[in-house]
Design an enzyme around this catalytic site. Structure first.
Site, short mmCIF file in Angstrom:
data_model
loop_
_atom_site.label_atom_id
_atom_site.label_comp_id
_atom_site.label_asym_id
_atom_site.label_seq_id
_atom_site.Cartn_x
_atom_site.Cartn_y
_atom_site.Cartn_z
N ASP A 23 0.83 -1.21 0.00
CA ASP A 23 0.00 0.00 0.00
C ASP A 23 0.86 1.26 0.00
O ASP A 23 1.96 1.26 0.57
CB ASP A 23 -0.91 -0.03 1.25
N GLY A 24 0.34 2.31 -0.62
CA GLY A 24 1.00 3.61 -0.55
C GLY A 24 1.64 4.08 -1.85
O GLY A 24 2.34 5.10 -1.86
N ASN A 25 1.36 3.38 -2.94
CA ASN A 25 1.94 3.81 -4.23
C ASN A 25 1.48 5.22 -4.60
O ASN A 25 2.27 6.06 -5.03
CB ASN A 25 1.51 2.86 -5.36
N TRP A 28 3.01 7.90 -2.37
CA TRP A 28 4.44 8.06 -2.70
C TRP A 28 4.57 9.04 -3.87
O TRP A 28 5.42 9.93 -3.86
CB TRP A 28 5.02 6.70 -3.07
N HIS A 40 2.98 3.42 -8.97
CA HIS A 40 2.80 2.00 -9.27
C HIS A 40 4.05 1.44 -9.96
O HIS A 40 4.46 0.31 -9.71
CB HIS A 40 1.57 1.78 -10.15
N TRP A 72 -11.21 -2.39 -9.25
CA TRP A 72 -11.84 -2.19 -10.57
C TRP A 72 -12.62 -0.87 -10.61
O TRP A 72 -12.96 -0.37 -11.68
CB TRP A 72 -12.78 -3.34 -10.92
N ARG A 74 -11.47 1.99 -9.69
CA ARG A 74 -10.56 3.14 -9.86
C ARG A 74 -10.73 3.76 -11.26
O ARG A 74 -11.31 3.14 -12.15
CB ARG A 74 -9.11 2.68 -9.68
N LEU A 134 10.90 -20.72 -4.15
CA LEU A 134 9.93 -19.76 -3.57
C LEU A 134 8.64 -19.85 -4.37
O LEU A 134 8.67 -19.82 -5.61
CB LEU A 134 10.51 -18.34 -3.64
C1 FPP Z 1 -1.86 0.19 -3.44
O1 FPP Z 1 -1.42 1.52 -3.45
C2 FPP Z 1 -1.31 -0.54 -4.58
C3 FPP Z 1 -2.03 -1.07 -5.60
C4 FPP Z 1 -3.49 -0.95 -5.69
C5 FPP Z 1 -1.39 -1.74 -6.73
C6 FPP Z 1 -0.23 -2.65 -6.40
C7 FPP Z 1 0.54 -2.79 -7.62
C8 FPP Z 1 1.86 -2.75 -7.72
C9 FPP Z 1 2.78 -2.71 -6.57
C10 FPP Z 1 2.41 -2.71 -9.09
C11 FPP Z 1 3.15 -3.85 -9.59
C12 FPP Z 1 2.75 -5.21 -9.19
C13 FPP Z 1 3.19 -6.30 -9.84
C14 FPP Z 1 2.82 -7.66 -9.40
C15 FPP Z 1 4.05 -6.18 -11.01
P1 FPP Z 1 -2.46 2.67 -3.63
O2 FPP Z 1 -2.54 3.02 -5.07
O3 FPP Z 1 -3.77 2.32 -3.02
O4 FPP Z 1 -1.78 3.83 -2.83
P2 FPP Z 1 -2.47 4.96 -1.97
O5 FPP Z 1 -3.21 4.28 -0.86
O6 FPP Z 1 -1.30 5.76 -1.48
O7 FPP Z 1 -3.35 5.75 -2.88
#
Ligand code: FPP
Length: 243
Positions: A23-25, A28, A40, A72, A74, A134
């Protein structure tokens, strides 16, 4: 990599199965005045880091929450970008994953994904199926409540067919009809970004899982964060309801 003495491979303090809510993309990226999509992209780098770190620590199973059934809803642009990232990652990582002995599995409603990604998933599963160092399970279009309902449906079908009776239903039977039937339950669940909830991830499977919540945002997640979480896990006293 510096591996701390308490978490060397073979040590019983090493969790067999680690699950991660990445979480947190978005935050960030926003902190850096970048589009969420960049978060992401960096998140995908952190996935590589986590897979490598688990391999080095001797963790046998890693399960990551890559896209939830709720995701879905989003904006279309963000969904399309994430799909592009999955496409890129699944194609590009096959070789590295094979070299590292990683077997890739998927859980979730894969049929909702674009057809070409479904093909890439099949290809990735096939090409990594003989690896065993793994087991990386990617939860994609996944929701735990839907998974549990699916288990109930499959059991109900067997009752209807006269194969089993309602009295036969117990916890083991429900677990065996989940998509995770061939995985042990997670020992440790890590969620990044400071949020402290399960968000419909592995609800059944986390009955006795230890939770570690980290403030680090997922794109900044590094091996040191994994080691810290594993050390925290090692300090916990797991009693499974006993004394
Ligand atoms: C949550 O952060 C993250 C996601 C919904 C997507 C996770 C995907 C990845 C890490 C990308 C790559 C994955 C693979 C397997 C290649 P958020 O968008 O909800 O962040 P926020 O809470 O800060 O808005």
């Amino acid at each position: 990599m510096e591996v701390l003495p308490s978490v060397t491979s073979g040590d019983s303090q090493i969790p067999e199965h680690v699950a991660i809510i990445m979480d947190g993309n978005g935050r960030w990226a926003t902190k850096r005045s970048l589009k969420r999509l960049r978060g992401h992209e960096q998140g995908a780098e952190a996935v590589r880091e986590a897979v490598k770190g688990c391999g080095e620590l001797g963790i046998r199973y890693l399960t990551i929450f890559a896209f939830s059934s709720e995701n879905w809803s989003r904006p279309v642009e963000e969904i399309n970008h994430l799909m592009g990232l999955f496409r890129f990652f699944f194609q590009k990582e096959v070789k590295a994953l094979c070299e590292a002995g990683v077997k890739v599995k998927f859980i979730g409603d894969i049929r909702r994904l674009p057809g070409d990604i479904q093909e890439l998933i099949e290809d990735l599963k096939e090409r990594t199926k003989d690896n065993s160092k793994l087991i990386l399970t990617i939860a994609l279009s996944y929701g735990s409540q839907a998974e549990i309902a699916g288990s109930m449906r499959r059991i109900a079908d067997k009752i209807k067919a006269g194969e089993i009776a309602p009295e036969d239903i117990d916890e083991i039977m429900v677990a065996r009809h989940l998509e995770t039937a061939d995985l042990p339950d997670p020992d440790l669940l890590i969620r990044t970004s400071g949020e402290q909830r399960l968000s419909n991830f592995l609800l059944w499977q986390c009955a006795y899982t230890e939770f570690v919540f980290l403030d680090v945002l997922w794109p900044d997640f590094r091996k040191e964060d994994l080691i810290g979480a594993v050390e925290e896990f090692g300090s916990r006293n797991r009693r499974y309801g006993a004394v």
